[in-house]
Design a protein around this motif. Structure first.
Motif, PDB file in Angstrom:
ATOM      1  N   GLU A   1       0.826  -1.205   0.000  1.00 21.37           N
ATOM      2  CA  GLU A   1       0.000   0.000   0.000  1.00 21.37           C
ATOM      3  C   GLU A   1       0.858   1.251   0.000  1.00 21.37           C
ATOM      4  O   GLU A   1       0.474   2.290  -0.558  1.00 21.37           O
TER       5      GLU A   1
ATOM      6  N   ARG B   1       1.638   1.735  -3.542  1.00 22.54           N
ATOM      7  CA  ARG B   1       0.478   2.125  -4.350  1.00 22.54           C
ATOM      8  C   ARG B   1       0.079   3.583  -4.158  1.00 22.54           C
ATOM      9  O   ARG B   1      -0.809   4.073  -4.874  1.00 22.54           O
TER      10      ARG B   1
ATOM     11  N   ARG C   1       0.763   4.878  -7.463  1.00 27.87           N
ATOM     12  CA  ARG C   1      -0.168   4.432  -8.502  1.00 27.87           C
ATOM     13  C   ARG C   1      -1.204   3.536  -7.841  1.00 27.87           C
ATOM     14  O   ARG C   1      -1.001   2.328  -7.690  1.00 27.87           O
ATOM     15  N   PRO C   2      -2.346   4.111  -7.423  1.00 27.95           N
ATOM     16  CA  PRO C   2      -3.337   3.353  -6.634  1.00 27.95           C
ATOM     17  C   PRO C   2      -3.795   2.060  -7.268  1.00 27.95           C
ATOM     18  O   PRO C   2      -4.076   1.083  -6.573  1.00 27.95           O
TER      19      PRO C   2
ATOM     20  N   ALA D   1      -2.108  -0.033  -9.145  1.00 29.09           N
ATOM     21  CA  ALA D   1      -1.021  -0.918  -9.578  1.00 29.09           C
ATOM     22  C   ALA D   1      -1.263  -2.350  -9.098  1.00 29.09           C
ATOM     23  O   ALA D   1      -1.683  -2.596  -7.974  1.00 29.09           O
ATOM     24  N   SER D   2      -0.988  -3.302  -9.982  1.00 30.35           N
ATOM     25  CA  SER D   2      -1.120  -4.718  -9.626  1.00 30.35           C
ATOM     26  C   SER D   2       0.117  -5.177  -8.866  1.00 30.35           C
ATOM     27  O   SER D   2       1.145  -4.484  -8.828  1.00 30.35           O
ATOM     28  N   ASP D   3       0.033  -6.360  -8.260  1.00 28.30           N
ATOM     29  CA  ASP D   3       1.185  -6.907  -7.546  1.00 28.30           C
ATOM     30  C   ASP D   3       2.370  -7.100  -8.491  1.00 28.30           C
ATOM     31  O   ASP D   3       3.526  -6.875  -8.104  1.00 28.30           O
TER      32      ASP D   3
ATOM     33  N   LEU E   1       4.032  -3.804  -8.964  1.00 29.65           N
ATOM     34  CA  LEU E   1       4.806  -3.439  -7.773  1.00 29.65           C
ATOM     35  C   LEU E   1       6.145  -4.165  -7.761  1.00 29.65           C
ATOM     36  O   LEU E   1       7.191  -3.559  -7.478  1.00 29.65           O
TER      37      LEU E   1
ATOM     38  N   ARG F   1       8.604   4.099  -5.892  1.00 29.15           N
ATOM     39  CA  ARG F   1       7.400   4.907  -6.084  1.00 29.15           C
ATOM     40  C   ARG F   1       7.562   5.828  -7.293  1.00 29.15           C
ATOM     41  O   ARG F   1       6.612   6.099  -8.021  1.00 29.15           O
TER      42      ARG F   1
END
Length: 622
Positions: free
Chosen positions: A443, A446, A449-450, A452-454, A457, A500
């Motif tokens: 989190e 994210r 980028r809220p 974003a997939s795992d 990341l 990030r």
């Protein structure tokens, strides 16, 4: 400068404080959607208090029965007292809970507005106010308001209802009892007015004084190394002492005010109780009232001691909370940064600085006529001694500050024409003051980028060579980090900030000594990670370590707010100027001083060394 909404603005640059009228209006606006909850809470308290008012007449009835020697009838009255106590207790609990829920809900909405406005404030505005002022509002002021909402508000509501209904009950017994009780009102009203007139400005001033003290402590402790290096210990100690004494002085003024407040309240209680007892004696003697009725009246007035004193004493908490609330509303009411009506569009990721000058204080310029161009995808290192103006230039290009003179353009468009939102999306600034937010590591990532997939990341972490240690955490990317969670090292924290940056994917990246806290052991790894993070972007790197400058496409040397050299690493070393001296000091060799100057590569005309005279206005920019 004054405003009907926020009151006078101070020269200190502190964030605004809302006027009392605006604070009340803001509370009404926030509470309006919860009218049913408010009506239900206060209505339940009214019923609970009304039920409780049967206690005094029942006790008076027991007195009459005892006087008439009818002891057998007392049992029924006692059972009624038990029923009254149970019903009143249950209803009071429900009412207080609803009032507390109302207060917490309104406070939560205010917090959300406050945080939204703070996050949207220009960083220049926050820096001018100082972190101490904002810290006190986020912590101290919020705590005061929260405590008032959880305890003072329900108790005050219950007290007001009890006072009104009890006075009505005394009038039902005999209007003369009510008149006697009201003898205390002038003293209590004068006391409340006297107190409020002094408490409101006193507590508002106390919050400001506390904010200034907090700011001084943060500046002194946060800059302890610099303070010791420049031998400013005595000056900073004197400043802390002065502001601490001011905080203690205003606190003692508050203590004296509260003590005087209590003394005046006791006078009102004595006058009222003496009046009720005198009227009761006269009515019983005259036969107009029974002994039980007089007893009930005296008990009614005595029961008012608690609610009246609670209501008046809660004025102290209310004034502190109001002072804090007005400071929160003052920030929550700040307008968001204005977006241009017809925003411009950047044609590419180039950055052009022309005639840039800036000063934080009038008459003390930090930058002088800076001209600089960054081609799309070019990586430029900014070097210079401490105080040369590197960080200021980085913040101006990032749009955090507005220049005193000159322009900053992104893709040919002035930053003011693009608008704050577009600038934030196009230019990212990573400093050495990185932060780990409390919560799962995923989190934290994210935030950039809220959605974003795992997999995204992990790709971002892998790009900055942080995936190995991230997956080695106790719960992998689900590991809770930050306050109360897993502690990350300085290098890991900065790797997280770089990840990030990768997720945010801005076309322009500015690294302001973003690898400074890595320490010698993690320096090379973090520099490699920084290089990977800015790959493919236009990048301005404020270089803490000159090894970063050595790998840049171009090096720009600042001195006393001016560009004194610009060129490639090899060309500047060969020129034997300011950069060569810095490199020599960094590497501990004199190689740069003995090398034969070599011309810069032809594909970079701007790489040719400029005049190395400190007064030189700027180097070539194309």
């Amino acid at each position: 400068m004054t405003s009907p909404e926020t009151g006078p603005a101070e020269d200190t640059g502190l964030l605004p404080v809302a006027t009392p009228a605006r604070t009340r209006a803001a509370v009404r606006e926030l509470a309006r959607p919860y009218r049913l909850l408010a009506v239900g809470g206060f209505g339940t308290l009214v019923v609970a208090t009304a039920v409780g008012l049967f206690t005094q007449p029942l006790l008076g009835r027991i007195v009459d029965l005892a006087a008439d020697r009818e002891a057998e009838a007392v049992t029924g009255v006692v059972l009624l007292l038990v029923v009254v106590a149970v019903v009143q207790g249950v209803l009071t609990g429900v009412g207080v809970a609803r009032i507390a829920k109302l207060g917490e809900t309104v406070l939560a909405r205010l917090r959300e507005r406050f945080v939204e406005r703070v996050l949207g404030l220009p960083l220049e505005r926050v820096e001018r106010a100082g972190s101490g002022d904002l810290t006190v509002r986020v912590t101290g002021d919020v705590s005061l308001v929260a405590e008032a909402v959880r305890s003072a508000l329900p108790e005050l509501a219950r007290s007001v209802v009890a006072i009104v209904l009890t006075l009505g009950a005394m009038a039902v017994l005999d209007w003369r009892f009510l008149v006697a009780a009201l003898l205390a009102v002038p003293v209590q009203a004068y006391t409340a007015r006297w107190y409020l007139r002094r408490a409101v400005p006193l507590y508002a001033e106390q919050r400001v004084v506390t904010g200034r003290l907090q700011q001084q402590l943060l500046a002194t402790i946060g800059g302890a190394v610099t303070v010791r290096t420049l031998r400013l210990e005595r000056a900073h100690t004197e400043r802390v002492t002065t502001r601490s004494r001011a905080a203690v002085g205003i606190t003692m003024r508050g203590v004296k005010l509260v003590l005087s407040f209590y003394c005046r309240l006791h006078v009102g209680e004595f006058i009222g109780l003496a009046g009720v007892l005198g009227v009761g004696y006269w009515l019983v003697r005259d036969g107009s009232a029974s002994l039980g009725t007089a007893t009930a009246a005296a008990l009614y007035f005595h029961s008012l001691f608690g609610p009246i004193n609670a209501a008046l004493v809660l004025l102290d908490d209310a004034q502190k909370a109001t002072a804090g609330l007005s400071r929160l509303v003052g920030v929550a009411d700040l307008p968001p940064p204005e977006e241009p009506g017809r925003p411009a569009t950047a044609r590419d990721a180039s950055v052009t600085v022309a005639g840039l000058a800036h000063s934080y204080d009038d008459g003390h310029p930090v930058l002088h006529g800076i001209d600089l161009t960054l081609a799309p995808g070019e990586k430029v290192a900014l070097v210079g001694a401490s105080g040369a103006g590197k960080t200021t230039l980085a913040k101006l290009i990032a749009g955090i500050h507005r220049p005193s003179a000159g322009t900053v353009r992104l893709g040919g468009a002035d930053l003011t024409e693009l608008g704050p939102a577009a600038v934030r999306g196009a230019i990212a600034l990573v400093t050495q003051e990185t932060h780990v937010f409390s919560g799962p590591l995923a989190e934290d990532l994210r935030l950039a980028r809220p959605g974003a997939s795992d997999a995204e990341l992990r790709a971002a972490l892998a790009r900055v060579d942080a995936l190995t240690w991230a997956e080695a955490l106790p719960d992998g990317l689900a590991t809770v980090v930050g306050d109360g969670g897993h502690r990350l090292t300085s290098a890991q924290t900065q790797s997280l900030a770089l990840a990030r940056l990768v997720l945010a994917d801005p076309p322009v990246a500015i690294l302001d000594e973003a690898t400074a806290e890595a320490g010698s052991t993690g320096a090379r790894a973090l520099e490699k990670a920084a290089a990977a993070a800015v790959e493919g972007r236009t990048a301005l790197i404020v270089a803490h370590r000159l090894t970063q400058a050595a790998t840049a496409d171009r090096v720009v040397v600042l001195d006393a707010g001016r560009v004194v050299e610009t060129g490639t690493h090899d060309a500047l070393r060969a020129a034997g100027g300011r950069y060569a001296a810095l490199w020599e000091a960094w590497t501990g060799t004199r190689e740069a001083a003995h090398r034969t100057p070599a011309p810069a590569p032809s594909q970079h005309p701007a790489a040719r060394p400029t005049s190395r005279t400190p007064a030189a206005p700027a180097g070539p920019q194309t």
